[in-house]
Design a protein around this motif. Structure first.
Motif, PDB file in Angstrom:
ATOM      1  N   HIS A 257     -38.554  79.646  55.921  1.00  9.43           N
ATOM      2  CA  HIS A 257     -39.054  78.398  54.315  1.00  9.43           C
ATOM      3  C   HIS A 257     -40.144  79.307  53.958  1.00  9.43           C
ATOM      4  N   SER A 260     -43.531  79.127  52.530  1.00  7.62           N
ATOM      5  CA  SER A 260     -45.045  78.654  53.681  1.00  7.62           C
ATOM      6  C   SER A 260     -44.722  79.356  54.465  1.00  7.62           C
ATOM      7  N   GLU A 276     -39.948  81.538  61.361  1.00  6.92           N
ATOM      8  CA  GLU A 276     -40.161  80.348  60.555  1.00  6.92           C
ATOM      9  C   GLU A 276     -41.388  79.444  59.762  1.00  6.92           C
ATOM     10  N   PRO A 277     -40.937  78.083  59.495  1.00  9.81           N
ATOM     11  CA  PRO A 277     -41.548  77.579  58.491  1.00  9.81           C
ATOM     12  C   PRO A 277     -43.659  77.646  58.906  1.00  9.81           C
ATOM     13  N   GLN A 295     -42.596  78.458  64.129  1.00 13.97           N
ATOM     14  CA  GLN A 295     -43.595  77.978  63.306  1.00 13.97           C
ATOM     15  C   GLN A 295     -44.547  77.557  63.622  1.00 13.97           C
TER      16      GLN A 295
END
Length: 465
Positions: A257, A260, A276-277, A295
């Motif tokens: 992502h 972000s 990851e985000p 994340q």
């Protein structure tokens, strides 16, 4: 005679509304001034940073960067004193530039962080060059006036411009390369006969252009965009992040992502890394091939080997994580942590100055501080190393293939030999020899029928029926 850079960094930055000097506000974790200094070629004869507001903070930061080896060339500072304009800032540098034997001077702004090293290199290699940008809405930027052949004809500040000049969309980026003898002479002849009663560097640049041709190179606006407000800072960070994402995606890194994820300029990512985000990587971070970072994880100044799995919401700072290790979720690796290959650090485990050898595990709810853990050792849930006595820190040394039961306290200084088994709930205060079984518990007492009798007394004591 050599090329010397001058970095303007004396401004107060009133629109930032901060006690921190404007040039020390960060873009992706690194201060704006560090971005500018890092873009300089290593073969310069030096760089002079003009300071005033927040002088002590700026000079401390430069000293720390020099110590850390982050700067490509020698740096000195000059205090402008009461700022009377950009021309006055260069006038204050005359003795230092003379001392450095400057033949060519390259001028940059400490609050313009995204000028690329390639553009700075071209600037340094030019005899007389001004960097400009074309803007649809030029606003308060100074306008660039050119001869029909493209040479610089004049520079006018927006506050001093005529309506016709304000219609010009080519604006001054505040970056120049000029021969020092001609610039020095022009600086000595500056006046402050203008709307702001300041000594403009642009007047000196135009003075040089009257004597020798000054070329104009148009750059992408993000390369010359300044940081004058928090809004500017956010826009610069977004632009820097897009640039960094494009680079690492081209090198085989997956951003799940991109909007972000924040990756700083000193981060190095190997092929097949997956971010990851919500991941944030700042400072000197190296991530090995095939590593996946979960994340919400924040990593600063750390090295992760190949094939590492960092599960979501971990914090890793100044640590080393070996190949094939697993960390998290919700783990914290503090400074001085070193994990060898295939180490497991699980949820809600905190480490500090801890070295865990190959295959060691601490899977749940543990604190390991000032400790060494041998190969294949298992640390149970709720285990803590009691490393601090209120005055001093003490070390715990744990051997190979040790099993430490849950809810054990290891009171340092302590040495646990190889192959030891420590029963759950123990408080260990003395060294344990190899292959020993260590227990430290009060004896368990079972009283038949005691539970209902106790509950009856409790109800009477509280008035419950």
């Amino acid at each position: 005679m050599s090329t010397v850079a001058v970095i303007l960094a004396a401004g107060l930055g009133t629109r930032m509304k901060s006690r921190l000097p404007k040039v020390l506000h960060p873009i992706l974790g690194d201060p704006s001034l560090l971005w500018v200094l890092r873009a300089l070629p290593s073969d310069l004869g030096g760089a002079v940073v003009v300071v005033h507001h927040g002088k002590e903070q700026v000079e401390r930061a430069i000293g720390a960067w020099q110590t850390a080896g982050l700067l490509p060339c020698p740096i000195s500072t000059v205090d402008q004193g009461v700022p009377l304009g950009t021309g006055h800032a260069l006038q204050a540098c005359i003795p230092e530039l003379d001392r450095l034997g400057a033949g060519q001077v390259v001028i940059l702004c400490g609050d313009v962080p995204l000028t690329t090293p390639g553009t700075v290199q071209r600037l340094c290699a030019s005899e007389a060059l001004l960097l400009a940008m074309d803007l649809q809405t030029p606003g308060a930027y100074g306008r660039v006036l050119q001869h029909p052949d493209g040479r610089l004809a004049g520079l006018v500040e927006a506050k001093d411009a005529t309506p016709e000049q304000l219609a010009v969309q080519r604006v001054n980026g505040g970056a120049y390369s000029l021969p020092w003898p001609a610039l020095r002479l022009a600086l000595l002849g500056l006046t402050n006969d203008n709307a702001q009663r300041e000594y403009y560097l642009t007047d000196a640049v135009v003075g040089v252009a009257r004597e020798i041709p000054v070329a104009v190179e148009v750059c992408e606006p993000e390369e010359l965009a300044g940081m004058n407000s928090r809004h500017d800072q956010a826009a610069l960070q977004a632009a820097a992040q897009r640039r960094i994402e494009r680079h690492w995606m081209a090198e085989g890194v997956t951003f799940l992502h991109p909007g972000s994820i924040l990756v700083g300029p000193r981060v190095h990512l190997h092929q097949d890394v997956i971010l990851e985000p919500g991941v944030r990587l700042e400072g000197a971070v190296v991530v090995g091939e095939g590593t996946q970072i979960g994340q919400g994880t924040v990593i600063t100044d750390s090295t992760l080997g190949p094939g590492v799995e960092v599960r979501p919401y971990c914090v890793i700072e100044r640590a080393l994580v070996g190949e094939g290790s697993k960390v998290g979720p919700f783990a914290r690796l503090r400074e001085g942590t070193e994990l060898a290959e295939k180490v497991h650090i699980g949820n809600f485990v905190e480490t500090k100055k801890a070295k865990l050898q190959r295959g060691a595990k601490a899977n749940h709810l543990a604190y390991l501080g000032d400790t060494e853990v041998g190969e294949g050792t298992n640390i149970g849930a709720g285990v803590i190393t009691c490393n601090y006595d209120g005055v001093n820190k003490h070390r715990t040394l744990i051997g190979r293939n040790v099993f430490i039961g849950s809810d054990t306290q290891l009171v340092a200084p302590l040495v646990i030999g190889d192959g030891v088994l420590i029963g759950a709930g123990s408080t260990i205060t003395k060294d344990v020899p190899a292959d020993a079984l260590a227990l430290s518990r009060a004896p368990q007492v079972n009283r038949e029928g005691g539970a209902p009798r106790l509950r009856t007394r409790q109800r009477k004591g509280t008035g419950l029926s």
